[in-house]
Design a protein around this motif. Structure first.
Motif, mmCIF file in Angstrom:
data_model
loop_
_atom_site.group_PDB
_atom_site.id
_atom_site.type_symbol
_atom_site.label_atom_id
_atom_site.label_comp_id
_atom_site.label_asym_id
_atom_site.label_seq_id
_atom_site.Cartn_x
_atom_site.Cartn_y
_atom_site.Cartn_z
ATOM 1 N N MET A 1 0.854 -1.176 0.000
ATOM 2 C CA MET A 1 0.000 0.000 0.000
ATOM 3 C C MET A 1 0.898 1.237 0.000
ATOM 4 N N THR A 2 0.595 2.147 -0.878
ATOM 5 C CA THR A 2 1.398 3.360 -0.943
ATOM 6 C C THR A 2 1.063 4.278 0.226
ATOM 7 N N ARG A 3 1.922 5.225 0.446
ATOM 8 C CA ARG A 3 1.740 6.133 1.576
ATOM 9 C C ARG A 3 0.490 6.984 1.436
ATOM 10 N N LYS A 4 0.234 7.482 0.230
ATOM 11 C CA LYS A 4 -0.939 8.344 0.043
ATOM 12 C C LYS A 4 -2.228 7.571 0.298
ATOM 13 N N LYS A 5 -2.256 6.308 -0.102
ATOM 14 C CA LYS A 5 -3.443 5.491 0.166
ATOM 15 C C LYS A 5 -3.607 5.256 1.660
ATOM 16 N N ARG A 6 -2.496 5.048 2.348
ATOM 17 C CA ARG A 6 -2.566 4.843 3.790
ATOM 18 C C ARG A 6 -3.046 6.117 4.495
ATOM 19 N N TYR A 7 -2.547 7.276 4.069
ATOM 20 C CA TYR A 7 -2.997 8.539 4.654
ATOM 21 C C TYR A 7 -4.486 8.758 4.394
ATOM 22 N N MET A 8 -4.931 8.430 3.195
ATOM 23 C CA MET A 8 -6.342 8.586 2.861
ATOM 24 C C MET A 8 -7.198 7.639 3.701
ATOM 25 N N LEU A 9 -6.732 6.416 3.902
ATOM 26 C CA LEU A 9 -7.461 5.466 4.737
ATOM 27 C C LEU A 9 -7.553 5.971 6.173
ATOM 28 N N CYS A 10 -6.463 6.510 6.701
ATOM 29 C CA CYS A 10 -6.477 7.056 8.063
ATOM 30 C C CYS A 10 -7.425 8.247 8.163
ATOM 31 N N LEU B 1 -10.115 8.760 6.314
ATOM 32 C CA LEU B 1 -11.476 8.241 6.250
ATOM 33 C C LEU B 1 -11.885 7.606 7.579
ATOM 34 N N LEU B 2 -10.985 6.852 8.192
ATOM 35 C CA LEU B 2 -11.292 6.247 9.488
ATOM 36 C C LEU B 2 -11.508 7.310 10.568
ATOM 37 N N ALA B 3 -10.694 8.344 10.549
ATOM 38 C CA ALA B 3 -10.873 9.433 11.513
ATOM 39 C C ALA B 3 -12.202 10.140 11.277
ATOM 40 N N GLY B 4 -12.585 10.309 10.025
ATOM 41 C CA GLY B 4 -13.878 10.904 9.713
ATOM 42 C C GLY B 4 -15.042 10.044 10.188
ATOM 43 N N VAL B 5 -14.910 8.737 10.016
ATOM 44 C CA VAL B 5 -15.952 7.825 10.496
ATOM 45 C C VAL B 5 -16.050 7.877 12.019
ATOM 46 N N LEU B 6 -14.918 7.901 12.689
ATOM 47 C CA LEU B 6 -14.937 7.996 14.147
ATOM 48 C C LEU B 6 -15.576 9.304 14.611
ATOM 49 N N LEU B 7 -15.258 10.389 13.933
ATOM 50 C CA LEU B 7 -15.885 11.672 14.281
ATOM 51 C C LEU B 7 -17.390 11.641 14.022
ATOM 52 N N TYR B 8 -17.768 11.071 12.892
ATOM 53 C CA TYR B 8 -19.193 10.985 12.541
ATOM 54 C C TYR B 8 -19.958 10.174 13.590
ATOM 55 N N TYR B 9 -19.339 9.137 14.096
ATOM 56 C CA TYR B 9 -19.984 8.288 15.089
ATOM 57 C C TYR B 9 -19.961 8.917 16.484
ATOM 58 N N ALA B 10 -18.882 9.610 16.836
ATOM 59 C CA ALA B 10 -18.688 10.062 18.213
ATOM 60 C C ALA B 10 -19.262 11.439 18.514
ATOM 61 N N VAL B 11 -19.242 12.346 17.563
ATOM 62 C CA VAL B 11 -19.636 13.732 17.851
ATOM 63 C C VAL B 11 -21.070 13.843 18.385
ATOM 64 N N PRO B 12 -22.039 13.135 17.833
ATOM 65 C CA PRO B 12 -23.386 13.254 18.418
ATOM 66 C C PRO B 12 -23.486 12.729 19.855
ATOM 67 N N ARG B 13 -22.585 11.838 20.235
ATOM 68 C CA ARG B 13 -22.634 11.246 21.566
ATOM 69 C C ARG B 13 -21.818 12.020 22.605
ATOM 70 N N LEU B 14 -20.949 12.909 22.149
ATOM 71 C CA LEU B 14 -20.121 13.686 23.063
ATOM 72 C C LEU B 14 -20.844 14.971 23.446
ATOM 73 N N ASN B 15 -20.798 15.292 24.719
ATOM 74 C CA ASN B 15 -21.439 16.508 25.204
ATOM 75 C C ASN B 15 -20.348 17.521 25.545
ATOM 76 N N LEU B 16 -20.239 18.543 24.727
ATOM 77 C CA LEU B 16 -19.180 19.535 24.875
ATOM 78 C C LEU B 16 -19.378 20.423 26.093
ATOM 79 N N TYR B 17 -20.610 20.601 26.525
ATOM 80 C CA TYR B 17 -20.905 21.535 27.604
ATOM 81 C C TYR B 17 -21.030 20.880 28.978
ATOM 82 N N SER B 18 -20.730 19.611 29.067
ATOM 83 C CA SER B 18 -20.810 18.971 30.381
ATOM 84 C C SER B 18 -19.574 19.310 31.201
ATOM 85 N N GLY B 19 -19.702 19.241 32.492
ATOM 86 C CA GLY B 19 -18.596 19.603 33.375
ATOM 87 C C GLY B 19 -17.857 18.380 33.880
#
Length: 82
Positions: free
Chosen positions: A1-10, A12-30
């Motif tokens: 796997m070339t480096r650019k493909k690996r960076y793109m995969l990372c 995409l995975l980070a985007g999926v994690l953000l898409y899944y986690a952001v609605p569940r995270l509460n930014l204003y909680s203490g």
């Protein structure tokens, strides 16, 4: 796997994690939950920025390959004239 493909995969995975986690995270909680949320989002931002930087500023393979070929032919010429 070339480096650019690996960076793109990372990215995409980070985007999926953000898409899944952001609605569940509460930014204003203490307390610990708020600190965890902010640190998790900052870490995700660092991951995305690092992969984007690596992908955008990676040297091109063709340029390096052609430079190596030119150096080899130059060395051969120098050796043949000795």
């Amino acid at each position: 796997m070339t480096r650019k493909k690996r960076y793109m995969l990372c990215l995409l995975l980070a985007g999926v994690l953000l898409y899944y986690a952001v609605p569940r995270l509460n930014l204003y909680s203490g307390g610990a939950e708020g600190i965890f949320t902010i640190s998790w989002l900052l870490f995700a931002l660092v991951v995305i920025a690092g992969n984007l930087t690596a992908m955008l500023y990676a040297p091109h393979q063709r340029a390096r390959k052609s430079k190596r070929i030119a150096q080899r032919s130059l060395k051969k010429r120098v050796r043949s004239y000795d």
